[in-house]
Design a protein around this motif. Structure first.
Motif, mmCIF file in Angstrom:
data_model
loop_
_atom_site.group_PDB
_atom_site.id
_atom_site.type_symbol
_atom_site.label_atom_id
_atom_site.label_comp_id
_atom_site.label_asym_id
_atom_site.label_seq_id
_atom_site.Cartn_x
_atom_site.Cartn_y
_atom_site.Cartn_z
ATOM 1 N N GLU A 148 30.976 5.228 24.513
ATOM 2 C CA GLU A 148 30.476 5.656 26.011
ATOM 3 C C GLU A 148 29.191 4.853 25.889
ATOM 4 O OE1 GLU A 148 30.683 9.732 27.233
ATOM 5 O OE2 GLU A 148 32.572 9.900 26.318
ATOM 6 N N MET A 149 28.319 5.016 24.784
ATOM 7 C CA MET A 149 26.875 4.429 24.774
ATOM 8 C C MET A 149 26.569 3.442 24.021
ATOM 9 S SD MET A 149 25.283 8.171 25.049
ATOM 10 C CE MET A 149 24.620 8.371 23.291
ATOM 11 N N ILE A 153 23.157 -0.796 22.893
ATOM 12 C CA ILE A 153 23.007 0.565 23.521
ATOM 13 C C ILE A 153 23.054 0.549 24.892
ATOM 14 C CG2 ILE A 153 21.783 2.657 23.336
ATOM 15 C CD1 ILE A 153 20.538 1.777 20.623
ATOM 16 N N LYS A 154 23.972 1.193 25.304
ATOM 17 C CA LYS A 154 24.122 1.188 26.886
ATOM 18 C C LYS A 154 23.482 2.356 27.573
ATOM 19 C CE LYS A 154 28.731 0.694 26.093
ATOM 20 N NZ LYS A 154 30.003 0.784 26.436
ATOM 21 N N MET A 155 21.974 2.372 27.360
ATOM 22 C CA MET A 155 21.251 3.819 27.873
ATOM 23 C C MET A 155 20.213 3.366 28.272
ATOM 24 S SD MET A 155 21.043 6.916 25.226
ATOM 25 C CE MET A 155 20.554 8.515 25.967
ATOM 26 N N ASP A 202 20.031 13.278 22.518
ATOM 27 C CA ASP A 202 20.386 11.828 22.752
ATOM 28 C C ASP A 202 20.514 11.332 21.362
ATOM 29 O OD1 ASP A 202 20.530 12.280 25.611
ATOM 30 O OD2 ASP A 202 18.567 11.483 25.681
ATOM 31 N N LEU A 214 24.044 9.565 20.319
ATOM 32 C CA LEU A 214 23.718 8.061 19.704
ATOM 33 C C LEU A 214 24.466 7.740 18.683
ATOM 34 C CD1 LEU A 214 23.376 5.191 20.986
ATOM 35 C CD2 LEU A 214 20.789 5.571 20.062
ATOM 36 N N MET A 254 28.151 7.900 18.426
ATOM 37 C CA MET A 254 28.800 6.922 19.449
ATOM 38 C C MET A 254 28.842 5.688 18.580
ATOM 39 S SD MET A 254 29.817 7.973 22.375
ATOM 40 C CE MET A 254 30.237 9.415 21.724
#
Length: 99
Positions: A34-35, A51-53, A61, A65, A68
């Motif tokens: 997801e992230m 990192i998609k955040m 978090d 992370l 993930m």
């Protein structure tokens, strides 16, 4: 089959396997969660991490992370193993991890 023919066959097989392994090493495999996205080459070398955040990370978090990253990395490694099996097929198991 004489010994010379057997040696020639073995050399051809080795050359074919080396070529296939080189092709596999040039491919890129992206593992995703997801992230996080991670990219490995076929030689299982990490090429990139995305990192998609947005924003700062707090402790929750950070732990998420890390989880993930593990998921994404394992996903990429699984893809490499599947491609390795597909490309090397019957040779891969016979070589006992040589490649």
């Amino acid at each position: 089959m004489n010994m010379q023919a057997l040696m020639q066959q073995a050399q051809k097989m080795q050359k074919d396997l080396t070529k296939k392994k080189e092709e596999l090493n040039k491919k890129e495999f992206t593992g995703s969660s997801e992230m996080v996205d991670v990219v490995f080459n076929g030689d299982k070398k990490l090429i990139s991490v995305n990192i998609k955040m947005d924003g700062n990370l707090d402790n929750d978090d950070k732990e998420a992370l890390q989880d993930m990253l593990v998921i994404a990395i394992n996903d990429a490694m699984s893809q490499i193993d599947k491609e390795n099996e597909k490309i090397l097929g019957p040779y891969g198991n016979q070589l006992g991890g040589l490649f």
